[in-house]
Design an enzyme around this catalytic site. Structure first.
Site, PDB file in Angstrom:
ATOM      1  N   HIS A 177      41.130  26.615  43.076  1.00  0.00           N
ATOM      2  CA  HIS A 177      40.906  27.111  41.717  1.00  0.00           C
ATOM      3  C   HIS A 177      40.476  28.569  41.784  1.00  0.00           C
ATOM      4  O   HIS A 177      40.232  29.112  42.865  1.00  0.00           O
ATOM      5  CB  HIS A 177      39.879  26.249  40.974  1.00  0.00           C
ATOM      6  CG  HIS A 177      38.505  26.252  41.571  1.00  0.00           C
ATOM      7  ND1 HIS A 177      38.229  25.694  42.806  1.00  0.00           N
ATOM      8  CD2 HIS A 177      37.329  26.756  41.120  1.00  0.00           C
ATOM      9  CE1 HIS A 177      36.944  25.843  43.078  1.00  0.00           C
ATOM     10  NE2 HIS A 177      36.377  26.498  42.088  1.00  0.00           N
TER      11      HIS A 177
ATOM     12  N   ASP B 207      34.552  32.407  44.830  1.00  0.00           N
ATOM     13  CA  ASP B 207      34.175  31.903  46.161  1.00  0.00           C
ATOM     14  C   ASP B 207      35.296  31.109  46.830  1.00  0.00           C
ATOM     15  O   ASP B 207      35.153  30.682  47.975  1.00  0.00           O
ATOM     16  CB  ASP B 207      32.883  31.068  46.082  1.00  0.00           C
ATOM     17  CG  ASP B 207      32.956  29.923  45.080  1.00  0.00           C
ATOM     18  OD1 ASP B 207      33.475  30.126  43.972  1.00  0.00           O
ATOM     19  OD2 ASP B 207      32.481  28.824  45.400  1.00  0.00           O
ATOM     20  N   HIS B 208      36.408  30.932  46.122  1.00  0.00           N
ATOM     21  CA  HIS B 208      37.530  30.195  46.713  1.00  0.00           C
ATOM     22  C   HIS B 208      38.761  31.073  46.985  1.00  0.00           C
ATOM     23  O   HIS B 208      39.704  30.606  47.606  1.00  0.00           O
ATOM     24  CB  HIS B 208      37.911  29.003  45.830  1.00  0.00           C
ATOM     25  CG  HIS B 208      36.828  27.964  45.759  1.00  0.00           C
ATOM     26  ND1 HIS B 208      36.890  26.775  46.442  1.00  0.00           N
ATOM     27  CD2 HIS B 208      35.620  27.975  45.136  1.00  0.00           C
ATOM     28  CE1 HIS B 208      35.775  26.088  46.233  1.00  0.00           C
ATOM     29  NE2 HIS B 208      34.984  26.797  45.429  1.00  0.00           N
TER      30      HIS B 208
END
Lengths: 301, 301
Positions: A60, A64-65
């Site tokens: 997503h 942080d991804h």
């Protein structure tokens, strides 16, 4: 095949845990799941070659991804990559990748393809497929189920010898699916080959509250990698932000009869993971909380 | 006042050196110069509070100098920042910041102002000013000269006593610029205060080949922070990519009569910095190559 946990932290990195990224190494190919800021440097600190990454799966669009993508893409370029890089994620990923490629001045020498996946869509690779499924987060989000194809059974040389076949070309014929004659008797491959070996299933939740899609995708998983941001005393907070507790993850692992559970996306509030680990192991004993850069060999039990 | 070298590596980070970022801490304020990927985590590993950063100065738009911005901005948000954050850099910086703020889904709770600086423009702060100057790189680029304002001289209590002034309110009057009477005699502040203390000058090159603007900006610098990507045996390569050698940096430091030289932006090809250090110290002895997270107190000699 092995898994390297490059980053296992929550929304904000800590000195101990970087933001999320997991590398699955299979033969000469590396698949990356999520790519938080600093992932390229975590890769450099691991034994995983970042030049061998063929596909990156983003769960997503929270920073942080995925904020490690532009730096990783540019370093691959610096080191002379020519192979295509594919980046998959939920709706908007193709557009996001285009925008990431437009950050700063550099001369991209290879192709980067960003692609949107809808829940249920599958990406096929050599000997595996990866299916995206919808999860329950605060922004469009996916989990990913990696399915390794079943492989033929193992050849049993002793059984072949017992059936009167001599070591040599006839062994090879049987392995490659041909029957061979021993005097008047026909020996078929089925007689000397073990049962087909089931491929491995690895499921990664990304960020999600418990949901039916996650449950369906995880049935019988050999490896379940599940976020466990907090312990269950903070379950209301977890639910509010679309996260799971260590209890949620363990209950799921038990219910779907997973073989092993890895907990990731650990909130920075936990200096020691013992509370999360004890809570989960009380429900599902084979729970592991990896540290950053831990590598685990994965195989069918 | 102190300097913390958060990242000192070249275009691609290594396990030892992260991409460029330097923190200047002055009282309760932190000024950041460049912000490569992973800077937020370097800050967490240092004693510098990233919530106290008021202004960030980006030298140019190569990824290794700015890709840490979106993660840092989002983490500041996560930790509840409300103060405005100003980000300065060369032409296109306002637009770049807008695009960085549009990456991924998050709800920004404070103001981030991106601003373009032309060479020669100055940003004034409390007790200091920072002037941008043009440098010679492969993309529009700036260096930054930090000038601390001169401060009043120190009060000399012995001199005051010698002039017949008693310790007490009259001391305070003199310190605050008033004259005082001793019998019929008037004593002025000038008689008991030392000479004004010169402010400190710190100059940072960013990425640049040697150029006149850099030379002009560096005259008499107390602290010269200069890139030294490679040693002089690679000077042709350095020039081609708009970089300096350790020799270039040391010659400049000597010519402009700098007090101390810090070399940064060290290429990943150098596992040990000895070749760079020896080359520079042969020309300018007071040369230091900081490691990541090294902090140095800076003061007027």
């Amino acid at each position: 095949m092995d898994l390297t946990f490059l980053g296992t932290g929550g929304s904000v990195p800590t000195t101990k845990r970087n933001t999320m990224s997991i590398a699955l190494r299979r033969g000469s190919e590396v698949l990356l799941f999520d790519c938080g800021e600093g992932t390229q440097r975590q890769l450099m600190s691991s034994s995983v070659s970042f030049m061998r990454i063929t596909r990156i799966f983003i769960t997503h669009h929270h920073g942080d991804h995925f904020l490690g993508l532009p730096g990783l893409i540019q370093s691959m370029n610096f080191y002379g990559r020519t192979a295509v890089l594919e980046i998959y994620g939920p709706e908007g990923t193709a557009d996001l990748v285009t925008r990431l490629l437009g950050l700063g001045t550099f001369d991209l020498q290879y192709q980067v393809h960003g692609m949107d996946l809808a829940p249920g869509q599958t990406v096929a690779g050599e000997g595996y497929r990866i299916t995206a499924f919808g999860t329950a987060h605060t922004t469009p989000s996916l989990g990913f189920a990696f399915h390794e194809e079943d492989r033929p059974g193992r050849f049993d040389p002793q059984r072949a010898l017992d059936l009167g076949i001599k070591e040599g070309p006839n062994f090879s014929r049987l392995v490659h699916g041909e029957s061979v004659m021993v005097g008047e008797e026909r020996v078929t491959p089925e007689e000397v080959m073990g049962p087909p070996r089931k491929g491995l299933n690895i499921v990664y939740s990304g960020d999600s509250s418990p949901c039916q899609e996650m449950r369906d995708a995880s049935q019988g998983a050999d490896v379940l990698i599940h976020e466990a941001t907090v312990t269950s005393d903070l379950s209301e907070k977890a639910k509010e932000y679309g996260h799971s507790t260590s209890k949620d993850a363990a209950v799921l692992a038990k219910d779907v009869d997973a073989k092993v559970l890895y907990l990731v996306h650990i909130s920075g509030r936990y200096d020691e993971v013992e509370p999360l680990l004890l809570e989960a192991q009380g429900i599902f004993p084979n729970t592991i909380i990896p540290s950053d850069l831990d590598t685990f060999i994965v195989r069918k039990e």
